[in-house]
Design a protein around this motif. Structure first.
Motif, mmCIF file in Angstrom:
data_model
loop_
_atom_site.group_PDB
_atom_site.id
_atom_site.type_symbol
_atom_site.label_atom_id
_atom_site.label_comp_id
_atom_site.label_asym_id
_atom_site.label_seq_id
_atom_site.Cartn_x
_atom_site.Cartn_y
_atom_site.Cartn_z
ATOM 1 N N TYR A 289 0.713 -1.098 0.091
ATOM 2 C CA TYR A 289 -0.015 0.060 0.006
ATOM 3 C C TYR A 289 0.972 1.266 0.002
ATOM 4 O O TYR A 289 1.949 1.198 0.861
ATOM 5 N N VAL B 247 -11.677 6.960 -3.959
ATOM 6 C CA VAL B 247 -10.608 5.929 -3.201
ATOM 7 C C VAL B 247 -11.235 5.215 -2.332
ATOM 8 O O VAL B 247 -12.412 5.856 -1.864
ATOM 9 N N SER C 201 -3.729 5.520 -6.658
ATOM 10 C CA SER C 201 -2.584 5.031 -5.930
ATOM 11 C C SER C 201 -1.387 4.888 -6.320
ATOM 12 O O SER C 201 -0.154 5.094 -5.575
#
Ligand code: PLP
Length: 389
Positions: free
Chosen positions: A109, A332, A348
């Motif tokens: 992430y 998002v 992202s």
């Protein structure tokens, strides 16, 4: 409360509702009220961290959530934080000190990636990225000062699933702390502590709360690790606000209902997309075509609500599709009741070069879907009409 009177383990559905609730109920309240108080009457505590004060993460709202989340993730202890990133940074900083080295799964992430690559080196912590499918590489990158191994149960947006049991074995053999971000699976689909992970982290913003109305995080593990994280959190001050605690506690009660519905909706959408001529590839670990399907089906009870796919007309096709969808909003995040779509190349992974993105499979026509709990047929109809235009 994780077993019944006969000693049988209660289901996750039941524990999500009853575990961690105060007994006896405070004022008889069925729903734990919001304790909107920053400080509490002293009982002459013997140490600073036990003083009843909101920043020290020990209000009735906090203590109840700690017990509930620990029960759901099958750990001894739990701690909630002001966001998922607060959980991740606090946990890493409670395990690592200057001079230590960290092994990290590649493809993390973005927020975690930035913290590890930009902030940790400034604090004297070094790191190496590793491929979660290549234990041989872990061995070559292991150093005498390696202290921990950081992984995710599924990656975003390609939904790969690494060799997680091998990570646990490697950590045990080499005396490393094994850490995993379990946000994308949620405890409904996977409980990493049951295969031996030491620290389980969550962005509770996603499935655990489930309503896209707060940010929150959690750190789950044994008493020693969680206590170490609490000492840091008490100082860093990233305490979850009591109102957000209340909303998280309410959200968790319907976790199983929501995630099971998201699992089945996502599977149905993935199957529909896989058959559509405008879609060149679908990334969903529940599909037999996914590279990690076999591994995921051995480890997980369900495959979650996140999936991604390539539109054959690239960026233009991806944008047109999102514009034509009636039930899906471009936004998002994930794990809420409503279905959301994003284009990772523009969100992202906007900071990653086009060549690098293409090399890892994130082209400009890749659409990520965070499936909600709408009616399955309504979602299928919406995708069918949006793709047929
Ligand atoms: N971990 C994962 C897998 C995420 O997707 C996110 C947010 O998108 C985070 C952590 C960070 O969570 P938060 O936004 O609650 O800080």
């Amino acid at each position: 409360m994780s077993t019944n009177n006969a000693g049988r383990k209660l289901s996750l559905e039941t524990r999500a509702i009853h575990a961690g609730e105060p007994s006896p109920r405070i004022g008889g309240a069925i729903t734990l009220p919001i304790f909107q108080s920053s400080t509490y009457e002293s009982t002459r505590e013997d140490n600073y961290h036990a003083i009843p004060y909101l920043r020290l993460n020990n209000s009735p709202n906090h203590l109840s959530l700690h017990a509930k989340l620990a029960d759901l993730e099958c750990t001894e202890a739990g701690l909630v934080t002001a966001s998922g990133m607060a959980a991740i940074t606090t946990a890493l900083l409670s395990v690592l000190k200057a001079g230590d080295h960290l092994l990290v799964q590649s493809g993390l992430y973005g927020g975690t990636h930035t913290f590890i690559t930009h902030d940790l080196p400034q604090l004297g912590v070094s790191f190496d990225f590793v491929d979660l499918n290549d234990p041989g590489e872990w061995q070559t990158k292991l150093r005498s000062n390696t202290r921990a191994f950081y992984a995710e149960s599924m990656t975003n947006p390609l939904l790969t699933v690494g060799d997680l049991p091998a990570v646990v074995d490697f950590c045990r053999e080499n005396d490393l702390v094994s850490m995993i971000d379990n946000t994308l699976a949620s405890p409904v689909n996977f409980q990493p502590a049951t295969i031996g992970f030491d620290l389980v982290l969550h962005s509770c913003t996603k499935y655990l709360n489930g309503h896209s109305d707060i940010v929150a995080g959690a750190i789950l593990g044994n008493e020693e690790h969680v206590q170490a994280a609490k000492l840091k959190l008490d100082h860093y001050g990233a305490t979850l606000d009591p109102h957000a605690c209340f909303l998280l506690q309410r959200g968790i009660k319907t976790l199983s209902l929501r995630v099971n519905k998201q699992n089945s909706n996502a599977m149905a959408v993935a199957r529909l997309l896989e058959k559509h001529p405008k879609v060149t590839k679908v990334n969903y670990a529940g599909l037999p075509s996914h590279v990690d399907h076999h591994r995921a089906s051995k480890l997980f009870r369900g495959y979650g609500g996140l999936l991604s796919f390539d539109h054959c007309e690239g960026s233009l096709g991806a944008h047109q599709l999102i514009d034509r969808l009636n039930l899906v909003t471009e936004a998002v995040s994930l794990g809420g009741t409503e279905t959301l779509a994003t284009i990772p190349a523009e969100s992202s992974h906007a900071g990653v070069s086009e060549a690098e993105r293409n090399a890892i499979g994130i082209g400009s026509g890749l659409v990520r879907l965070a499936i909600g709990i709408e009616g399955e047929q309504d979602l299928l109809d919406d995708f069918t009409q949006a793709l047929s235009n």
